[in-house]
Design a protein around this motif. Structure first.
Motif, short mmCIF file in Angstrom:
data_model
loop_
_atom_site.label_atom_id
_atom_site.label_comp_id
_atom_site.label_asym_id
_atom_site.label_seq_id
_atom_site.Cartn_x
_atom_site.Cartn_y
_atom_site.Cartn_z
N MET A 1 -4.11 3.32 -6.12
CA MET A 1 -5.48 2.83 -6.18
C MET A 1 -6.43 4.01 -6.26
O MET A 1 -7.35 4.00 -7.08
N ALA A 2 -6.23 5.01 -5.41
CA ALA A 2 -7.12 6.17 -5.40
C ALA A 2 -7.03 6.94 -6.72
O ALA A 2 -8.04 7.42 -7.23
N THR A 3 -5.83 7.03 -7.29
CA THR A 3 -5.65 7.72 -8.56
C THR A 3 -6.42 7.02 -9.67
O THR A 3 -7.07 7.67 -10.50
N CYS A 4 -6.38 5.71 -9.69
CA CYS A 4 -7.12 4.94 -10.70
C CYS A 4 -8.61 5.18 -10.57
O CYS A 4 -9.31 5.42 -11.57
N LEU A 5 -9.11 5.15 -9.35
CA LEU A 5 -10.54 5.34 -9.13
C LEU A 5 -10.96 6.76 -9.48
O LEU A 5 -12.03 6.97 -10.06
N THR A 6 -10.12 7.73 -9.20
CA THR A 6 -10.42 9.12 -9.56
C THR A 6 -10.55 9.26 -11.07
O THR A 6 -11.47 9.93 -11.57
N ARG A 7 -9.65 8.64 -11.81
CA ARG A 7 -9.73 8.70 -13.28
C ARG A 7 -11.02 8.08 -13.80
O ARG A 7 -11.66 8.61 -14.71
N LEU A 42 -3.88 -8.28 -3.54
CA LEU A 42 -2.61 -8.21 -4.28
C LEU A 42 -1.63 -9.23 -3.72
O LEU A 42 -1.61 -9.49 -2.52
N ASN A 43 -0.81 -9.78 -4.60
CA ASN A 43 0.21 -10.74 -4.22
C ASN A 43 1.43 -9.97 -3.70
O ASN A 43 2.11 -9.29 -4.47
N PRO A 44 1.73 -10.05 -2.40
CA PRO A 44 2.82 -9.24 -1.85
C PRO A 44 4.19 -9.57 -2.42
O PRO A 44 5.01 -8.67 -2.60
N GLN A 52 6.61 -1.47 -10.61
CA GLN A 52 6.15 -0.66 -11.75
C GLN A 52 5.04 -1.36 -12.51
O GLN A 52 4.06 -0.73 -12.91
N GLU A 53 5.16 -2.66 -12.71
CA GLU A 53 4.12 -3.44 -13.39
C GLU A 53 2.80 -3.37 -12.62
O GLU A 53 1.73 -3.26 -13.21
N PHE A 54 2.88 -3.43 -11.30
CA PHE A 54 1.67 -3.33 -10.48
C PHE A 54 1.03 -1.96 -10.62
O PHE A 54 -0.19 -1.85 -10.81
N LEU A 55 1.83 -0.91 -10.55
CA LEU A 55 1.28 0.45 -10.64
C LEU A 55 0.66 0.73 -12.00
O LEU A 55 -0.39 1.36 -12.08
#
Length: 147
Positions: A1-7, A42-44, A52-55
């Motif tokens: 999540m943090a990586t996405c926001l950083t981008r 998110l759906n646990p 992988q699909e989630f990431l």
């Protein structure tokens, strides 16, 4: 999540805040963004089965919803701004729905019939029928009747 926001922050020169993450999304939905709360649900079950699909798809998808809201205000959920962010920042095709197997999270369905085929209604729609709501087949236009 943090990586996405950083981008996103690097691409747009913004300083968007990290959202709250909850693992309480139910049903067939992989994830959802709560815009005003800056929250991703998110759906646990689907997450455990499709990490992988989630990431690579679900988390960028939901973070883009939050970022678009914070950068542009209220716009169409999967509109031009969201699609552009998915393409430019994450190099992803802006798919609206996922294609994950939902067998383990699908709720009970009820069989209904019209003039052309059989339909499966969710428990929510079935209960609405019991209270008087009528559903019409998009194909033949006839009312759906319980089997």
């Amino acid at each position: 999540m943090a990586t996405c926001l950083t981008r996103i922050n690097q691409h747009y020169g913004s300083q968007l805040r990290l959202p709250l993450i909850r693992y309480n999304q139910r049903g067939k939905i992989a994830g959802s963004a709560r815009l005003q709360l800056n929250e991703v649900r998110l759906n646990p079950t689907l997450l455990l089965q499709n990490q992988q699909e989630f990431l690579h798809q679900v988390i960028p998808h939901e973070v883009c919803h939050l970022a678009v809201y914070q950068l542009y205000g209220r716009v169409r959920p999967h509109g031009a701004e969201w699609q552009q962010m998915m393409r430019q920042v994450f190099k992803l095709a802006p798919h609206v729905t996922h294609k994950m197997d939902v067998t383990d999270v699908a709720g009970k369905t009820f069989s209904y019939q019209c003039g052309c085929k059989q339909h499966q209604l969710s428990i929510r729609r079935h209960n609405k029928v019991l209270k008087g709501t009528r559903y019409l087949c998009r194909g033949c236009g006839q009312s759906l009747v319980a089997c």
